[in-house]
Design an enzyme around this catalytic site. Structure first.
Site, PDB file in Angstrom:
ATOM      1  CB  THR A  60      -0.872   0.027   1.278  1.00  0.00           C
ATOM      2  OG1 THR A  60      -1.398  -1.271   1.498  1.00  0.00           O
ATOM      3  CG2 THR A  60      -1.971   1.052   1.176  1.00  0.00           C
ATOM      4  CB  THR A  61       3.674   2.275   2.212  1.00  0.00           C
ATOM      5  OG1 THR A  61       2.975   1.659   3.298  1.00  0.00           O
ATOM      6  CG2 THR A  61       4.308   3.557   2.673  1.00  0.00           C
ATOM      7  CG  HIS A 118      -6.295  -1.262   4.179  1.00  0.00           C
ATOM      8  ND1 HIS A 118      -5.335  -1.541   3.229  1.00  0.00           N
ATOM      9  CD2 HIS A 118      -5.653  -0.601   5.172  1.00  0.00           C
ATOM     10  CE1 HIS A 118      -4.165  -1.055   3.629  1.00  0.00           C
ATOM     11  NE2 HIS A 118      -4.329  -0.483   4.791  1.00  0.00           N
TER      12      HIS A 118
HETATM   13  P1  A3P Z   1       7.811  -6.240   4.581  1.00  0.00           P
HETATM   14  O1  A3P Z   1       7.172  -6.253   5.929  1.00  0.00           O
HETATM   15  O2  A3P Z   1       7.832  -7.577   3.926  1.00  0.00           O
HETATM   16  O3  A3P Z   1       9.144  -5.602   4.586  1.00  0.00           O
HETATM   17  P2  A3P Z   1       1.874  -1.872   3.333  1.00  0.00           P
HETATM   18  O4  A3P Z   1       2.430  -0.638   2.745  1.00  0.00           O
HETATM   19  O5  A3P Z   1       0.701  -2.414   2.568  1.00  0.00           O
HETATM   20  O6  A3P Z   1       1.618  -1.741   4.779  1.00  0.00           O
HETATM   21  O7  A3P Z   1       2.981  -3.010   3.148  1.00  0.00           O
HETATM   22  C1  A3P Z   1       4.185  -2.943   3.844  1.00  0.00           C
HETATM   23  C2  A3P Z   1       5.186  -3.816   3.142  1.00  0.00           C
HETATM   24  O8  A3P Z   1       5.644  -3.126   1.954  1.00  0.00           O
HETATM   25  C3  A3P Z   1       6.417  -4.047   4.002  1.00  0.00           C
HETATM   26  O9  A3P Z   1       6.897  -5.334   3.627  1.00  0.00           O
HETATM   27  C4  A3P Z   1       7.329  -2.934   3.538  1.00  0.00           C
HETATM   28  O10 A3P Z   1       8.687  -3.131   3.823  1.00  0.00           O
HETATM   29  C5  A3P Z   1       7.050  -2.923   2.040  1.00  0.00           C
HETATM   30  N1  A3P Z   1       7.376  -1.630   1.421  1.00  0.00           N
HETATM   31  C6  A3P Z   1       7.192  -0.387   1.936  1.00  0.00           C
HETATM   32  N2  A3P Z   1       7.628   0.547   1.090  1.00  0.00           N
HETATM   33  C7  A3P Z   1       8.115  -0.106   0.013  1.00  0.00           C
HETATM   34  C8  A3P Z   1       8.737   0.326  -1.202  1.00  0.00           C
HETATM   35  N3  A3P Z   1       8.948   1.600  -1.450  1.00  0.00           N
HETATM   36  N4  A3P Z   1       9.104  -0.623  -2.080  1.00  0.00           N
HETATM   37  C9  A3P Z   1       8.889  -1.936  -1.843  1.00  0.00           C
HETATM   38  N5  A3P Z   1       8.327  -2.402  -0.702  1.00  0.00           N
HETATM   39  C10 A3P Z   1       7.937  -1.501   0.213  1.00  0.00           C
END
Ligand code: A3P
Length: 308
Positions: A60-61, A118
């Site tokens: 998501t981020t 979500h």
């Molecule tokens: P991990 O916990 O496997 O490291 P969300 O944004 O949906 O909460 O998901 C978080 C997951 O996306 C985490 O995975 C995080 O490290 C990863 N993430 C966050 N920013 C990212 C980016 N710029 N590129 C790739 N993955 C990213």
């Protein structure tokens, strides 16, 4: 609302620390539930809105940063973009959390069409369907989602790995008890909808975005309605956006290392953990792997989706 919430199925999860409610076939916690009901009752989507949808911990981020950078690229470059000083979740508000006022301010400040959620497809506010606005959905290998979910919750609750064993989180996830879970149903809902309305719903897979960022970022930009021109491509705009939004860059920014959203139990840095494909191999036993694969095969039989 209070009375209705009392009638919902409840479950105490996350090592006995969190009370979850089952509403419209998904699990969530009370603040998000209340905001969901309000959003379902009153949110007015506009045809120009673009919804960024996801189950938690699927990217998501990252998707928010990329979409934000794409739609604001004429206003800001990689040295002036708000992404350098603002958390991605502040740049693109979450429907079931942001106050209407905040959303309106964000629309005004950046003149942005982006909103994230979500929620499951079937639980989106009615106006999302009637306005016919666009939806981008990101999904990810289920095993990495389980591990990411585990650490996120554990860190939010300030528990060590000894105090919060992975096995408990795994068991709950298998039972469908995860943020907005069951995860399988979340993905299936958007997948089915994308087959019915391909011009309005784009599915992106986290692993594809990792392995082929350029083609997928271009797909995203085309879909949102902000395609890169030939000149932009030549000038390296796509590469700059990919670099700006990369895990390496984002996770090293001060705002993402030290910040925290108002009132949240999750520090910004919890959203940037490892970003590795296949980290699950460090946590799953052979039995866990077989169990999740079997469950996924049962749920996804007959689809073209690969979650394993
Ligand atoms: P991990 O916990 O496997 O490291 P969300 O944004 O949906 O909460 O998901 C978080 C997951 O996306 C985490 O995975 C995080 O490290 C990863 N993430 C966050 N920013 C990212 C980016 N710029 N590129 C790739 N993955 C990213």
């Amino acid at each position: 609302m209070e009375e209705m919430i009392k009638t919902l199925p409840q479950h105490t999860c996350a090592w006995g620390k969190v009370k979850a409610y089952k509403y419209q076939e998904f699990w969530t916690v009370k603040p998000f539930l209340e905001a969901t009901i309000l959003a379902q009752q009153s949110f007015k989507a506009e045809p120009s809105d673009v919804f960024l949808c996801s189950a938690p911990k699927t990217g998501t981020t990252w998707l928010k940063s990329l979409a934000f950078a794409i739609v604001t690229r004429e206003k800001f470059d990689e040295s002036t973009t708000p992404l350098l000083t603002k958390f991605a979740h502040e740049c693109v508000p979450l429907l079931e959390k942001a106050q209407v006022v905040e959303r309106e301010n964000i629309r005004k400040n950046f003149n942005l069409p982006l909103i994230s959620t979500h929620l499951r497809y079937a639980s989106l506010p009615e106006s999302v369907f009637s306005s016919n606005c666009k939806i981008v959905y990101i999904y990810r290998n289920i095993k990495d989602v389980i591990v990411s979910h585990y650490h996120f919750l554990r860190e939010g609750l300030k528990l060590s790995m000894e105090d919060a064993p992975f096995e408990g989180a795994f068991e709950e996830f298998c039972q469908g008890i995860s943020g907005y879970g069951p995860y399988w149903d979340h993905v299936l809902g958007y997948w089915k909808a994308s087959l019915e309305r391909p011009e309005k719903i784009l599915l992106l897979k986290y692993e594809d975005l990792k392995s082929e960022p350029k083609s997928n970022v271009k797909r995203l930009a085309d879909f949102i309605g902000c395609p890169f021109s030939v000149d932009e491509e030549k000038a390296g705009v796509v590469d700059n956006i990919i670099r700006l939004c990369s895990f390496e860059n984002m996770s090293n920014l001060d705002v993402n290392k030290t910040g925290k959203l108002n009132g949240s139990m999750f520090e910004n840095r919890f959203y940037y953990r490892k970003a590795k494909v296949g980290d699950w191999k460090n946590y799953f036993t052979k039995e866990m792997e077989e169990r999740i694969d079997k469950l996924t095969d049962e749920k996804f039989n007959g689809t073209s989706l690969l979650l394993k």
